[in-house]
Every structure is written in C-alpha cells, then in structure tokens.
Design an enzyme around this catalytic site. Structure first.
Site, short mmCIF file in Angstrom:
data_model
loop_
_atom_site.label_atom_id
_atom_site.label_comp_id
_atom_site.label_asym_id
_atom_site.label_seq_id
_atom_site.Cartn_x
_atom_site.Cartn_y
_atom_site.Cartn_z
N ARG A 128 82.77 -4.15 28.12
CA ARG A 128 82.01 -2.89 28.30
C ARG A 128 80.50 -3.07 28.17
NH1 ARG A 128 86.37 -1.10 25.22
NH2 ARG A 128 87.92 -0.08 26.55
N LYS A 150 69.51 -2.46 38.56
CA LYS A 150 70.55 -2.20 39.56
C LYS A 150 71.37 -3.47 39.71
CE LYS A 150 68.64 1.39 42.54
NZ LYS A 150 68.18 1.72 43.91
N GLU A 192 58.55 -7.03 50.90
CA GLU A 192 58.71 -6.20 49.69
C GLU A 192 57.39 -6.16 48.90
OE1 GLU A 192 61.52 -4.54 49.18
OE2 GLU A 192 63.11 -5.70 50.18
N LYS A 236 57.03 -2.01 39.81
CA LYS A 236 58.46 -1.69 39.67
C LYS A 236 58.75 -1.16 38.27
CE LYS A 236 63.07 -2.44 40.93
NZ LYS A 236 64.06 -3.13 41.72
N GLU A 246 67.18 6.65 39.57
CA GLU A 246 66.85 7.10 40.93
C GLU A 246 67.18 8.57 41.15
OE1 GLU A 246 67.52 4.11 43.98
OE2 GLU A 246 67.59 5.69 45.48
N ARG A 250 62.19 6.91 42.11
CA ARG A 250 62.59 5.52 42.37
C ARG A 250 62.97 5.30 43.84
NH1 ARG A 250 66.23 1.43 38.61
NH2 ARG A 250 66.29 -0.26 40.13
N ASN A 254 62.66 2.38 48.37
CA ASN A 254 63.42 2.14 49.61
C ASN A 254 62.56 2.28 50.86
OD1 ASN A 254 65.86 1.70 48.23
ND2 ASN A 254 66.07 3.91 47.95
N HIS A 257 63.42 0.61 54.11
CA HIS A 257 64.81 0.16 54.02
C HIS A 257 65.77 0.97 54.88
CE1 HIS A 257 63.14 -2.15 50.77
NE2 HIS A 257 64.30 -2.69 50.47
N HIS A 261 67.87 -1.30 57.04
CA HIS A 261 69.33 -1.49 56.90
C HIS A 261 70.04 -1.26 58.23
CE1 HIS A 261 69.33 -0.72 52.29
NE2 HIS A 261 69.27 -2.00 52.57
N HIS A 274 67.01 -9.74 55.40
CA HIS A 274 66.71 -8.44 54.81
C HIS A 274 65.21 -8.08 54.86
CE1 HIS A 274 67.12 -5.00 52.22
NE2 HIS A 274 66.23 -5.51 51.39
P1 NAD Z 1 69.59 -14.87 47.72
O1 NAD Z 1 69.92 -14.61 46.34
O2 NAD Z 1 70.71 -14.99 48.69
O3 NAD Z 1 68.72 -16.21 47.81
C1 NAD Z 1 68.26 -16.63 49.06
C2 NAD Z 1 68.53 -18.11 49.30
O4 NAD Z 1 67.59 -18.87 48.60
C3 NAD Z 1 69.90 -18.59 48.86
O5 NAD Z 1 70.42 -19.43 49.85
C4 NAD Z 1 69.60 -19.38 47.60
O6 NAD Z 1 70.51 -20.43 47.41
C5 NAD Z 1 68.23 -19.92 47.87
N1 NAD Z 1 67.40 -20.12 46.70
C6 NAD Z 1 67.18 -19.24 45.70
N2 NAD Z 1 66.24 -19.68 44.88
C7 NAD Z 1 65.85 -20.89 45.34
C8 NAD Z 1 64.89 -21.84 44.93
N3 NAD Z 1 64.08 -21.61 43.91
N4 NAD Z 1 64.80 -22.99 45.62
C9 NAD Z 1 65.58 -23.21 46.70
N5 NAD Z 1 66.48 -22.33 47.17
C10 NAD Z 1 66.60 -21.20 46.49
O7 NAD Z 1 68.59 -13.79 48.33
P2 NAD Z 1 67.50 -12.83 47.68
O8 NAD Z 1 66.62 -12.47 48.80
O9 NAD Z 1 66.91 -13.39 46.44
O10 NAD Z 1 68.35 -11.56 47.23
C11 NAD Z 1 69.02 -10.74 48.17
C12 NAD Z 1 70.01 -9.89 47.41
O11 NAD Z 1 69.31 -9.10 46.47
C13 NAD Z 1 70.81 -8.96 48.26
O12 NAD Z 1 72.16 -9.06 47.89
C14 NAD Z 1 70.28 -7.58 47.91
O13 NAD Z 1 71.26 -6.57 48.02
C15 NAD Z 1 69.86 -7.79 46.49
N6 NAD Z 1 68.79 -6.87 46.02
C16 NAD Z 1 68.99 -6.23 44.85
C17 NAD Z 1 68.02 -5.38 44.34
C18 NAD Z 1 68.22 -4.71 43.01
O14 NAD Z 1 67.40 -3.87 42.65
N7 NAD Z 1 69.24 -5.09 42.27
C19 NAD Z 1 66.83 -5.19 45.05
C20 NAD Z 1 66.65 -5.87 46.24
C21 NAD Z 1 67.64 -6.72 46.72
N1 GLY Z 2 65.31 -2.19 45.11
C1 GLY Z 2 65.35 -0.79 44.94
C2 GLY Z 2 65.47 -0.38 43.51
O1 GLY Z 2 65.52 -1.18 42.62
O2 GLY Z 2 65.54 0.79 43.24
#
Ligand code: NAD
Ligand code: GLY
Length: 371
Positions: A128, A150, A192, A236, A246, A250, A254, A257, A261, A274
């Site tokens: 939990r 998130k 971003e 942020k 949100e 917040r 987006n 986005h 999307h 993305h």
């Molecule tokens: P990712 O986590 O897929 O990483 C991108 C690529 O980079 C991967 O292939 C990874 O192996 C590689 N990589 C990562 N760090 C590295 C490093 N230091 N050196 C070499 N390679 C490296 O992509 P991302 O863009 O970081 O994240 C995208 C995800 O984040 C999506 O799933 C999206 O939905 C999520 N997201 C979440 C939030 C949130 O608020 N929680 C906000 C925006 C995006």
């Molecule tokens: N990436 C959008 C949020 O964190 O709200």
C-alpha cells in the site's frame, strides 16, 4: 567549468521533497539517503532499471548504496515504452517479494520516464505504498516525469491509463549521465523544456533564445544546462505544489500534448517520438492561439525560433490523415464532459485552459503545416 549544485523543493503538505541537481552526484546517492534518514529502518533497496542504463550507471549506484550500508538488489527490465506494462509491473512486485521489501524499504528508479513511471506505480502499490527515489537519466525525466508524482503503466488500449499519484521522497539528478543519452532523446526532450518557457517561465524562454542551438548536449554549455534543469524543475515544482492532483492549473503542463498525442497515435508511434509530436502540438496550439486573438504572431514566431533551434519537426508529411488526427482528439484522456481541454499560450510565460477550440480550427491549422 564548475557548476554550482542546485536544490528545488516541491512543497506539499507533509510530503515536501527535494530535487537535487549536481554534476557527479550519482556516486553520492547512498550517503544522501543515510543523511536524510531514508530507508534507514529496513535498509533494503530495490533498484529498477533497464539494460542500457544499468550498463552505464548500475555499478556506481549499487556501490554507492552498499558503501552506505544498504542491502540492495537490482531488477533489469527490458527497455522501451512497449514494456511499460502490467507484465513488467509484476516483475517489480516479484523482485520486491524476493528481496522482502518492507514498508520502510525503498524503490530506486534509475532510468527515464518509462522506468520512473513503472517503478513509481510499484512503489505506490507495494504494501500500500513504500518510498520512491527517482534517479532520472533522460532529459525528459529530469525536467518532467521524475517530478510531481504521476506514476503508471500502459493498458493495451491506451497510454498511462493505469496509475496513481505517488510523490517521490527525493529526485537525484546527475546531469553527467546525459552524456550517454542518444541525441534524438535529448533533442525531443527540448520540446518539454521550451514548453516550460512558453507556459510558465519567461526568463527560461529568454535563456533558450540566447543559445544558438538546442538540439544536442554539446551545444548547451554546462551552466546553461544547469539553468535549464533548475528552471524546469522549479516550474514543475511550483505548478505541482499549487495543484498536485491536476484539478486545474497542472493541466497547463499538457501544452502541445493534445495534438501531439493525436499525431503520435495516428502515425502509430513510429514517425515521431513523444517530444517531437509535442513540438508539433505546440506549433499548432500557438497558431490556434493567434487565430483566437490570445497571443501575438510575434510570440508565435519566437516560439518557432526555439523549435527551430532544437531542430524539432515543424511540418507533417503529405498524405497524413488529418481527419484521423481530429477524431483522435476527442478520445484523448484530457477530454472532460465531451470537450477537448486545450491549453493555449496567452503570452510568453503564461497559458490557459480553453474550451473554445473546435476540431475544424485544429484541422485548418494542421493543413497549413502539411508539406
Ligand atoms: P525512456 O524512459 O523510454 O528513455 C528513452 C531511451 O533512452 C530508452 O531507450 C533508454 O534506455 C535510454 N536511456 C535513458 N537514459 C539514458 C542514458 N543516460 N544514457 C543512454 N541511454 C539512456 O523515455 P523518456 O523520454 O525518458 O520517458 C518517456 C516516458 O515518460 C513515457 O512513458 C511517458 O508516458 C512518461 N512521462 C511521464 C510523465 C509523468 O509526469 N510521470 C511525464 C512525461 C512523460
Ligand atoms: N507531465 C504532466 C504532468 O506531470 O502533469
């Protein structure tokens, strides 16, 4: 050149936490956890990562944890968005069980947004809820996904449909790890970064405008990189502190986005990643805001200049199905009472939520950028 470390606090009732940004800090993670008393009671840590990231940074993180007296184990999940699934989540739970994680144990997410979101959701739900430490390794994770709580996984029929709000206890940012990040990942995360300049932080926008190129780490000087990481984290943190779940504000995060999307989905997540799609979404949202008289053509031109400096795409290929993009807008997760919640810029450094955007207006502006 030495760059000063920076701290940003996400202020939340009883759950405030720090984002620490310091070059070469990865090796100090264990001692930081000891210093702050995190994980002390059970001493157990589960590090979740992927093979690429772990190859570069796993040893440093593990050595840092064991030198500080933690019993750590690692789980390496396959890399990529397509593995952000219930199956991977199950593997985290299995590892948590095998390592006998307790309520006072820690999960350390060592990776980009995919690892961060999944590990966060596991931390939100295991027993939990246990403590989560985010160690972001992509530019996107450093400026966005590791901050704000998130967490989640994808459903086979939609991205991020399963999730929870679960704030980390610490976000530990070592900008040095960006040296191994593929160039396209760096460039697309710049969308971003530009987003924060447009919606919240005019000074950041100006800092970016003073840089010749934003598309590769080697063009961004260490002190500018530090300012970018600091200002984005601060933006942020401020937004999340004002509206954690949100309710309203917040949603401005987006920006770009909604159309982004839709473009990603209509092009089957193959043509654009993305950030690139978000950049295109910002081009369209800015143009719509000009049409609605909400912001000036001059501001739109300035935004376009930054998108150009980041070498982000600004056009769509001929033959792209604009009707499908428009249709996809109405299935976006951000739909409320049948209306697409559109974020539009009103000046550099501010944006608002609008329900004045019709699909026809979106299509008109999409048509203008088809080559
Ligand atoms: P990712 O986590 O897929 O990483 C991108 C690529 O980079 C991967 O292939 C990874 O192996 C590689 N990589 C990562 N760090 C590295 C490093 N230091 N050196 C070499 N390679 C490296 O992509 P991302 O863009 O970081 O994240 C995208 C995800 O984040 C999506 O799933 C999206 O939905 C999520 N997201 C979440 C939030 C949130 O608020 N929680 C906000 C925006 C995006
Ligand atoms: N990436 C959008 C949020 O964190 O709200």
């Amino acid at each position: 050149m030495s760059v000063h470390p920076a701290t940003v606090t996400v202020e939340l009732p009883n759950r405030s936490y720090n984002i620490e940004i310091a070059h070469h800090c990865l090796k100090d993670l264990g001692s930081k956890l000891v210093e702050t008393g995190l994980g002390k009671k059970s001493n157990k840590v589960l590090v979740v990562s992927n093979p690429v990231i772990y190859k570069y940074y796993g040893e440093t993180v593990n050595a840092s944890l064991s030198d500080a007296g933690f019993s750590s184990t690692s789980l390496i999940l396959p890399a990529g968005e397509r593995f952000k699934t219930a199956n991977s989540l199950q593997k985290i739970y299995d590892a948590a069980l095998n390592h006998r994680l307790e309520r006072s144990s820690l999960i350390v997410a060592l990776g980009g947004g995919v690892i961060g979101d999944m590990s966060g959701y596991a931390a939100a739900t295991w027993l939990r809820g246990i403590d989560l430490i985010q160690v972001p390794t992509t530019l996107l994770a450093m400026v966005d996904s590791a901050i704000g709580g998130k967490t989640g996984i994808n459903h086979p029929h939609g991205k991020n449909l399963i999730g929870a709000f679960h704030q980390p206890r610490l976000v530990w940012v070592d900008p040095e790890v960006l040296k191994t990040l593929p160039a396209r990942e760096f460039r697309s995360a710049m969308a971003e970064v530009i987003k924060y300049g447009v919606i919240w932080d005019r000074d950041l926008f100006e800092l970016l405008a003073n840089c010749d190129r934003l598309d590769q780490l080697r063009y961004v000087k260490p002190d500018l990189l530090q300012s970018i990481l600091y200002r984005c984290a601060k933006a942020k943190a401020e937004i999340v502190s004002k509206d954690e779940k949100e309710g309203n504000l917040r949603a401005i995060l987006n920006y770009g986005h909604t159309v982004g999307h839709a473009i990603e989905s209509v092009t089957n997540y193959r043509l654009y990643n993305h950030g690139e799609a978000v950049g295109l979404g910002m081009v369209i949202a800015g143009a719509i805001a000009v049409d609605l008289g909400l912001w000036t053509q001059q501001d739109q031109d300035q935004q376009m200049l930054l998108i150009t400096k980041a070498r982000l795409p600004q056009t769509l290929p001929s033959g792209i199905d604009l009707d499908a993009i428009a249709a996809s807008l109405s299935t976006d997760k951000k739909v409320e009472a049948g209306k697409v919640r559109f974020i539009l810029p009103t000046a550099i450094g501010s944006a608002e939520l609008s329900d004045r955007v019709t699909t026809e207006l979106v299509k008109q502006n999409l048509r203008k950028i088809v080559t």
